[in-house]
Design a protein around this motif. Structure first.
Motif, short mmCIF file in Angstrom:
data_model
loop_
_atom_site.label_atom_id
_atom_site.label_comp_id
_atom_site.label_asym_id
_atom_site.label_seq_id
_atom_site.Cartn_x
_atom_site.Cartn_y
_atom_site.Cartn_z
N SER A 201 0.86 -1.18 0.00
CA SER A 201 0.00 0.00 0.00
C SER A 201 0.91 1.24 0.00
CB SER A 201 -0.89 -0.04 1.23
OG SER A 201 -1.49 1.21 1.40
N ILE A 202 0.87 1.96 -1.12
CA ILE A 202 1.76 3.10 -1.32
C ILE A 202 1.37 4.25 -0.37
CG2 ILE A 202 2.66 4.75 -3.04
CD1 ILE A 202 3.14 1.77 -3.76
N SER A 203 2.35 4.81 0.30
CA SER A 203 2.22 6.04 1.11
C SER A 203 1.54 5.90 2.47
CB SER A 203 1.46 7.15 0.35
OG SER A 203 2.26 7.64 -0.71
N THR A 204 1.07 4.69 2.84
CA THR A 204 0.24 4.63 4.05
C THR A 204 1.00 4.35 5.35
OG1 THR A 204 -0.34 2.35 3.53
CG2 THR A 204 -1.91 4.05 2.90
N ALA A 205 2.33 4.21 5.29
CA ALA A 205 3.04 4.03 6.57
C ALA A 205 3.94 5.24 6.81
CB ALA A 205 3.80 2.72 6.58
N VAL B 232 -0.02 -6.60 -0.76
CA VAL B 232 0.72 -7.29 0.29
C VAL B 232 0.96 -6.37 1.48
CG1 VAL B 232 2.94 -8.41 0.80
CG2 VAL B 232 1.90 -8.71 -1.44
N ASP B 233 0.88 -6.93 2.67
CA ASP B 233 1.38 -6.24 3.86
C ASP B 233 1.94 -7.29 4.81
OD1 ASP B 233 2.10 -4.25 5.61
OD2 ASP B 233 0.08 -3.55 6.04
N LEU B 234 2.73 -6.81 5.77
CA LEU B 234 3.48 -7.72 6.61
C LEU B 234 2.61 -8.62 7.49
CD1 LEU B 234 6.34 -5.28 7.61
CD2 LEU B 234 6.64 -7.47 6.41
N LYS C 290 -4.39 -3.22 8.85
CA LYS C 290 -5.62 -2.42 8.70
C LYS C 290 -5.92 -2.20 7.21
CE LYS C 290 -8.69 0.61 10.45
NZ LYS C 290 -8.57 2.05 10.54
N ILE C 291 -4.89 -1.90 6.43
CA ILE C 291 -5.14 -1.61 5.01
C ILE C 291 -5.63 -2.87 4.28
CG2 ILE C 291 -2.72 -1.91 4.17
CD1 ILE C 291 -4.97 0.93 2.98
N LEU C 292 -5.08 -4.03 4.64
CA LEU C 292 -5.57 -5.27 4.00
C LEU C 292 -7.04 -5.50 4.34
CD1 LEU C 292 -2.71 -7.97 4.24
CD2 LEU C 292 -3.07 -6.22 2.51
N ASN D 94 7.77 -1.27 -5.29
CA ASN D 94 8.46 -0.69 -4.15
C ASN D 94 7.96 0.73 -3.89
OD1 ASN D 94 10.30 0.00 -2.15
ND2 ASN D 94 11.90 0.59 -3.62
N ALA D 95 7.49 0.99 -2.66
CA ALA D 95 7.12 2.36 -2.26
C ALA D 95 8.42 3.07 -1.90
CB ALA D 95 6.17 2.32 -1.07
N THR D 96 8.94 3.83 -2.85
CA THR D 96 10.30 4.35 -2.72
C THR D 96 10.33 5.81 -2.28
OG1 THR D 96 12.46 4.31 -3.83
CG2 THR D 96 10.56 5.05 -5.16
N GLY E 167 16.14 3.94 4.57
CA GLY E 167 14.99 4.78 4.92
C GLY E 167 13.86 4.00 5.58
N GLY E 168 14.07 2.71 5.83
CA GLY E 168 13.03 1.92 6.50
C GLY E 168 11.94 1.45 5.55
N GLY E 169 10.92 0.81 6.10
CA GLY E 169 9.78 0.35 5.33
C GLY E 169 10.14 -0.62 4.22
N VAL E 170 9.26 -0.67 3.25
CA VAL E 170 9.41 -1.65 2.18
C VAL E 170 10.60 -1.31 1.28
CG1 VAL E 170 7.83 -0.62 0.47
CG2 VAL E 170 7.93 -3.08 0.72
N ASN E 171 10.93 -0.03 1.15
CA ASN E 171 12.08 0.37 0.33
C ASN E 171 13.39 -0.23 0.86
OD1 ASN E 171 13.19 2.34 -1.82
ND2 ASN E 171 14.38 2.89 -0.01
N1 AR6 Z 1 6.76 -6.50 2.98
C1 AR6 Z 1 5.47 -6.15 2.74
N2 AR6 Z 1 4.95 -4.96 3.10
C2 AR6 Z 1 5.76 -4.10 3.76
C3 AR6 Z 1 7.11 -4.40 4.06
C4 AR6 Z 1 7.61 -5.67 3.63
N3 AR6 Z 1 8.88 -6.05 3.84
N4 AR6 Z 1 7.65 -3.33 4.72
C5 AR6 Z 1 6.67 -2.41 4.84
N5 AR6 Z 1 5.52 -2.87 4.28
P1 AR6 Z 1 6.29 2.31 3.72
P2 AR6 Z 1 5.44 4.77 2.32
C6 AR6 Z 1 4.23 -2.16 4.11
O1 AR6 Z 1 6.50 3.06 4.98
O2 AR6 Z 1 4.41 5.04 3.36
C7 AR6 Z 1 10.63 4.71 3.00
O3 AR6 Z 1 11.52 5.16 3.94
C8 AR6 Z 1 3.82 -1.20 5.21
O4 AR6 Z 1 3.22 -1.89 6.30
O5 AR6 Z 1 7.34 1.34 3.32
O6 AR6 Z 1 5.07 4.90 0.87
C9 AR6 Z 1 10.93 5.23 1.60
O7 AR6 Z 1 12.31 5.43 1.41
C10 AR6 Z 1 2.85 -0.32 4.46
O8 AR6 Z 1 1.58 -0.96 4.38
O9 AR6 Z 1 6.10 3.30 2.44
C11 AR6 Z 1 10.16 6.52 1.53
O10 AR6 Z 1 10.91 7.61 2.02
C12 AR6 Z 1 3.43 -0.23 3.05
O11 AR6 Z 1 4.38 -1.31 2.98
C13 AR6 Z 1 8.97 6.27 2.45
O12 AR6 Z 1 9.35 5.21 3.33
C14 AR6 Z 1 4.15 1.09 2.72
O13 AR6 Z 1 4.88 1.53 3.83
C15 AR6 Z 1 7.74 5.83 1.70
O14 AR6 Z 1 6.67 5.73 2.61
#
Ligand code: AR6
Length: 231
Positions: free
Chosen positions: A42-46, A78-80, A85-87, A127-129, A137-141
């Motif tokens: 889910s793009i942008s939601t974390a 996909v989510d972890l 909540k988004i799923l 990839n939500a980059t 930068g954490g998250g999925v990226n």
């Molecule tokens: N597998 C599946 N889903 C995941 C994983 C994973 N390994 N990791 C996170 N998610 P986010 P954004 C879900 O924060 O909000 C980065 O720092 C997560 O639960 O990764 O678009 C980038 O560099 C959520 O539902 O992306 C950017 O600066 C979704 O992926 C910034 O975060 C997106 O969460 C982008 O923020």
């Protein structure tokens, strides 16, 4: 080493235990297990703090728009965690629509381990980059760049140095990448969504008129990118 047949059997079990997609009834059309598949978060939601209700509406709207244009290809959100909540929001909203559950479903798991841990074949992952297309930068990226190794960074740089919000870029993943050899991922599609987090660049300060427009563009660009590799 598990045989292919055993893996595929296991994968059915995983899908059934997630109740996604719904079990095919006897005599229904062929399985789409090996169809081209895009797994996307889910793009942008974390980290980017985008409102989940609004994001789930946009995901369902865009899936509905694209799913039949993509032939037999599948889209998987996909989510972890199974408790995501988004799923749940998307599952509830999609149930109201006439969308083939073999062509779109949700899946709980790590997007970098969908085949090895979940038995789900996905040839492309989104990839939500960030705008610099940089690892970390954490998250999925962070997870995708780390699992893919330096091959993804090199292949990404060869395509672009930055990305503007609402856009996606398709990067073929070299076979030297563990994500390719282990998981069968041949393409990573980087997407940059709208940002509502004041601690990150280009914050939209809660402007959801702009934010929703950019999120719609981001999903269109992502699904168009996937369509370009399916063709
Ligand atoms: N597998 C599946 N889903 C995941 C994983 C994973 N390994 N990791 C996170 N998610 P986010 P954004 C879900 O924060 O909000 C980065 O720092 C997560 O639960 O990764 O678009 C980038 O560099 C959520 O539902 O992306 C950017 O600066 C979704 O992926 C910034 O975060 C997106 O969460 C982008 O923020």
């Amino acid at each position: 080493i598990q045989s292919r047949a055993t893996k595929e059997k296991d994968s059915n079990q995983v899908l059934e235990s997630c109740e996604e997609p719904k079990k095919a009834s006897v005599g229904s059309s062929i399985s789409l297990e090996n169809a081209p598949t895009l797994a996307f978060p889910s793009i942008s939601t974390a980290d980017f703090h985008f409102n989940l209700e609004k994001a789930s509406d946009i995901i369902v709207e865009k899936v509905e728009e694209y799913v039949n244009k993509l032939g037999n290809a599948r889209l998987v959100l996909v989510d972890l965690s199974q408790n995501s909540k988004i799923l749940s929001l998307v599952r509830a909203k999609v149930a109201e629509k006439n969308i083939d559950s073999k062509k779109f479903f949700t899946f709980a798991g790590n997007i970098t381990k969908l085949y090895s841990e979940g038995g789900l074949h996905c040839n492309a992952i989104a990839n939500a980059t960030n705008w610099r297309l940089k690892p970390g930068g954490g998250g999925v990226n962070a997870a995708i760049f780390s699992a893919a190794g330096s091959a993804l960074e090199t292949a990404t740089k060869a395509k672009a140095g930055s990305l503007s919000s609402g856009k996606a870029i398709v990067v073929p993943l070299p076979s030297s990448s563990p994500l390719h050899s282990r998981e069968g991922v041949t393409h990573v599609i980087h997407v940059l969504g709208p940002n509502m987090n004041p601690q990150r660049p280009n914050c939209l300060n809660n402007d959801y008129i702009k934010g929703c427009k950019i999120l719609r563009e981001a999903y269109s660009s992502l699904f168009d990118g996937f369509a370009s590799i399916v063709r």
